[in-house]
Structure formats: C-alpha cells, structure tokens
Design a protein around this motif. Structure first.
Motif, PDB file in Angstrom:
ATOM      1  N   MET A  98      37.487  64.701  27.286  1.00 22.93           N
ATOM      2  CA  MET A  98      38.592  64.503  28.238  1.00 22.93           C
ATOM      3  C   MET A  98      38.930  65.799  28.956  1.00 22.93           C
ATOM      4  SD  MET A  98      41.151  61.867  26.425  1.00 22.93           S
ATOM      5  CE  MET A  98      40.748  60.139  26.330  1.00 22.93           C
ATOM      6  N   ARG A  99      38.974  66.878  28.220  1.00 25.71           N
ATOM      7  CA  ARG A  99      39.240  68.181  28.843  1.00 25.71           C
ATOM      8  C   ARG A  99      38.088  68.643  29.709  1.00 25.71           C
ATOM      9  NH1 ARG A  99      41.963  71.409  23.774  1.00 25.71           N
ATOM     10  NH2 ARG A  99      44.002  70.408  23.931  1.00 25.71           N
ATOM     11  N   GLY A 100      36.881  68.178  29.390  1.00 23.76           N
ATOM     12  CA  GLY A 100      35.691  68.584  30.132  1.00 23.76           C
ATOM     13  C   GLY A 100      35.445  67.799  31.404  1.00 23.76           C
ATOM     14  N   GLY A 101      36.362  66.921  31.768  1.00 19.00           N
ATOM     15  CA  GLY A 101      36.250  66.214  33.038  1.00 19.00           C
ATOM     16  C   GLY A 101      35.535  64.886  32.989  1.00 19.00           C
ATOM     17  N   TRP A 102      35.281  64.360  31.801  1.00 16.51           N
ATOM     18  CA  TRP A 102      34.582  63.093  31.714  1.00 16.51           C
ATOM     19  C   TRP A 102      35.372  61.962  32.349  1.00 16.51           C
ATOM     20  CZ3 TRP A 102      30.431  61.330  28.089  1.00 16.51           C
ATOM     21  CH2 TRP A 102      29.559  62.367  27.779  1.00 16.51           C
ATOM     22  N   LEU A 103      36.676  62.026  32.324  1.00 19.60           N
ATOM     23  CA  LEU A 103      37.476  60.942  32.889  1.00 19.60           C
ATOM     24  C   LEU A 103      37.409  60.906  34.412  1.00 19.60           C
ATOM     25  CD1 LEU A 103      40.598  60.944  30.553  1.00 19.60           C
ATOM     26  CD2 LEU A 103      38.484  59.621  30.374  1.00 19.60           C
ATOM     27  N   ASP A 104      36.847  61.937  35.000  1.00 24.77           N
ATOM     28  CA  ASP A 104      36.628  61.934  36.445  1.00 24.77           C
ATOM     29  C   ASP A 104      35.443  61.050  36.816  1.00 24.77           C
ATOM     30  OD1 ASP A 104      38.719  63.713  36.707  1.00 24.77           O
ATOM     31  OD2 ASP A 104      37.405  65.480  36.708  1.00 24.77           O
ATOM     32  N   GLY A 105      34.698  60.603  35.800  1.00 22.28           N
ATOM     33  CA  GLY A 105      33.605  59.675  36.044  1.00 22.28           C
ATOM     34  C   GLY A 105      32.245  60.295  36.185  1.00 22.28           C
ATOM     35  N   ASP A 106      32.124  61.611  36.056  1.00 21.92           N
ATOM     36  CA  ASP A 106      30.798  62.203  36.215  1.00 21.92           C
ATOM     37  C   ASP A 106      30.365  63.028  34.995  1.00 21.92           C
ATOM     38  OD1 ASP A 106      32.478  64.357  36.483  1.00 21.92           O
ATOM     39  OD2 ASP A 106      31.828  64.894  38.494  1.00 21.92           O
ATOM     40  N   GLY A 107      31.053  62.875  33.882  1.00 21.49           N
ATOM     41  CA  GLY A 107      30.732  63.659  32.695  1.00 21.49           C
ATOM     42  C   GLY A 107      29.384  63.316  32.091  1.00 21.49           C
ATOM     43  N   LEU A 108      28.962  62.096  32.222  1.00 21.22           N
ATOM     44  CA  LEU A 108      27.715  61.646  31.626  1.00 21.22           C
ATOM     45  C   LEU A 108      26.554  61.680  32.620  1.00 21.22           C
ATOM     46  CD1 LEU A 108      26.828  60.584  28.870  1.00 21.22           C
ATOM     47  CD2 LEU A 108      27.371  58.290  29.639  1.00 21.22           C
ATOM     48  N   HIS A 109      26.856  61.815  33.892  1.00 23.49           N
ATOM     49  CA  HIS A 109      25.822  61.745  34.926  1.00 23.49           C
ATOM     50  C   HIS A 109      24.720  62.782  34.714  1.00 23.49           C
ATOM     51  CE1 HIS A 109      24.054  60.866  38.818  1.00 23.49           C
ATOM     52  NE2 HIS A 109      23.974  62.173  39.008  1.00 23.49           N
ATOM     53  N   GLY A 110      25.110  64.029  34.521  1.00 22.41           N
ATOM     54  CA  GLY A 110      24.111  65.094  34.351  1.00 22.41           C
ATOM     55  C   GLY A 110      23.269  64.899  33.101  1.00 22.41           C
ATOM     56  N   LEU A 111      23.915  64.466  32.046  1.00 28.92           N
ATOM     57  CA  LEU A 111      23.221  64.236  30.786  1.00 28.92           C
ATOM     58  C   LEU A 111      22.206  63.103  30.915  1.00 28.92           C
ATOM     59  CD1 LEU A 111      23.302  65.254  27.853  1.00 28.92           C
ATOM     60  CD2 LEU A 111      24.988  63.487  27.410  1.00 28.92           C
ATOM     61  N   LEU A 112      22.628  61.983  31.478  1.00 29.55           N
ATOM     62  CA  LEU A 112      21.712  60.853  31.648  1.00 29.55           C
ATOM     63  C   LEU A 112      20.615  61.165  32.666  1.00 29.55           C
ATOM     64  CD1 LEU A 112      24.111  57.776  31.514  1.00 29.55           C
ATOM     65  CD2 LEU A 112      22.429  58.493  29.815  1.00 29.55           C
ATOM     66  N   ILE A 146      34.023  57.294  31.087  1.00 31.25           N
ATOM     67  CA  ILE A 146      35.426  57.016  30.779  1.00 31.25           C
ATOM     68  C   ILE A 146      35.555  56.329  29.419  1.00 31.25           C
ATOM     69  CG2 ILE A 146      37.461  55.701  31.523  1.00 31.25           C
ATOM     70  CD1 ILE A 146      36.407  56.172  34.440  1.00 31.25           C
ATOM     71  N   VAL A 147      34.664  55.396  29.130  1.00 23.82           N
ATOM     72  CA  VAL A 147      34.740  54.615  27.897  1.00 23.82           C
ATOM     73  C   VAL A 147      34.458  55.469  26.661  1.00 23.82           C
ATOM     74  CG1 VAL A 147      33.640  52.727  26.619  1.00 23.82           C
ATOM     75  CG2 VAL A 147      34.232  52.425  29.028  1.00 23.82           C
ATOM     76  N   ILE A 148      33.456  56.322  26.717  1.00 23.29           N
ATOM     77  CA  ILE A 148      33.037  57.085  25.538  1.00 23.29           C
ATOM     78  C   ILE A 148      34.143  57.986  24.990  1.00 23.29           C
ATOM     79  CG2 ILE A 148      31.453  58.901  24.738  1.00 23.29           C
ATOM     80  CD1 ILE A 148      29.240  57.439  26.283  1.00 23.29           C
ATOM     81  N   PRO A 149      34.836  58.785  25.805  1.00 25.85           N
ATOM     82  CA  PRO A 149      35.912  59.605  25.215  1.00 25.85           C
ATOM     83  C   PRO A 149      37.003  58.768  24.542  1.00 25.85           C
ATOM     84  CG  PRO A 149      35.410  60.375  27.422  1.00 25.85           C
ATOM     85  CD  PRO A 149      34.653  59.104  27.221  1.00 25.85           C
TER      86      PRO A 149
END
Length: 179
Positions: free
Chosen positions: A44-58, A91-94
């Motif tokens: 959440m602090r790392g910006g995942w709720l902005d919707g792009d936290g997983l994009h780079g990883l995937l 958003i769902v994962i955090p």
C-alpha cells in the motif's frame, strides 16, 4: 463410541489437537500475522493501490526476466497485463494480504486465511518472483497452522465471540452489552 488410534498416531496428532498447544499456535499466528501485515502495508505504501504496482513485475515474468520454473507462467503474466487484470490485482493483493494478516492476528477465519496465504505464496514461488528459501518456510508454517485448525485459533478473538454468542443462544451475553 470413539475409535482408538494407535499410540504413535495419537502422539503425532497431539500438537494439532490439544488445547495445551494453543499458546504455540498463538505465537506462530502472531509471527505470520506480522509477515502478512508487513507485506500488505508495504504494498500500500509502495503505490500498489494506484493500480500499477504489479505491472512491472508481471511484465518481467512475461518477458522471461524472472527464473520462473514453469514457462506457462510467462503466458499467464502476459495475459494478465494484456487484459488489464494486473491493475485489479494490484489493488486486490494488498487487501488480501492485510486480510490474511488480520485473520492470523485475531484467530478468526484461520482456515480460509491459511489456504489463501498458501495459494499466494505458492503462486509467487512458481512464477519465479519469490524465493523458496523464505516463502517455502512461510508455506510450511502455514500448512502446520492449517493442520492445527482445531486449536490454532483457540486463543483469539473468535473464541471470545463464540463464547459470548453461546451464552444464551441468542447473542445475549457478556460481549453483547446485554445480560
């Protein structure tokens, strides 16, 4: 009539059935809760709720830049990025990690939380994103907690709520504010 199990079976299952072991399971629950709460809060602090936290990883998994032990994970990652599901999962994962942490902390809904936590960890390990050294140990601890489901939540909020609810069968008891 209760069936008798061989003595060695009773000895092996004792930690998973005896209320005397509930303090051990409480310590394990608190440890796992701290891990999952750190995961969720960190995302959440790392910006995942902005919707792009997983994009780079995937995207890295899809491009083969991670040591995924199964090649089909690259296609799954590519599909998730292509359909925009990476934003939903960001958003769902955090929130799922926070829910698992709170379930472990309180002792409420331990079985679904442990199953969800195991699935999250296994998915990360199989995709090559997580290390088996850390996540493998966490998975093993969660499996133990799952095996101890009968007593693992005994020292927790769920037991207090059930006791208050059962006081008279209608929810009138010490925890409901009525007598």
């Amino acid at each position: 009539m209760r069936t008798q199990h061989p003595r060695h079976t009773r000895i092996l299952t004792w930690p998973f059935r005896s209320l005397l072991t509930s303090p051990v399971w409480l310590v394990l629950r608190l440890y796992l809760a701290s891990v999952w709460l750190q995961f969720g809060i960190g995302k959440m602090r790392g910006g995942w709720l902005d919707g792009d936290g997983l994009h780079g990883l995937l995207s890295a998994v899809a491009a083969g830049q991670t040591p995924a032990p199964f090649p089909f994970y690259a296609r799954v990652a590519e599909l998730l990025v292509g359909t925009g599901m990476d934003r939903v999962l960001s958003i769902v994962i955090p929130f799922a990690e926070l829910a698992v942490g709170l379930a472990f902390l309180t002792g409420v809904l331990l079985v679904p939380a442990a199953i969800g936590a195991i699935l999250l960890n296994v998915n990360l390990v199989l995709s090559g994103v997580a290390s088996l050294q850390f996540d493998g140990r966490i998975i093993a601890l969660q499996v133990l907690l799952l095996l101890a489901w009968r007593v693992a939540g005994y020292l927790g909020l769920g037991t207090l709520v059930r006791r208050g609810w059962r006081r008279d069968g209608h929810g009138h008891g010490p925890l409901t504010g009525t007598t």
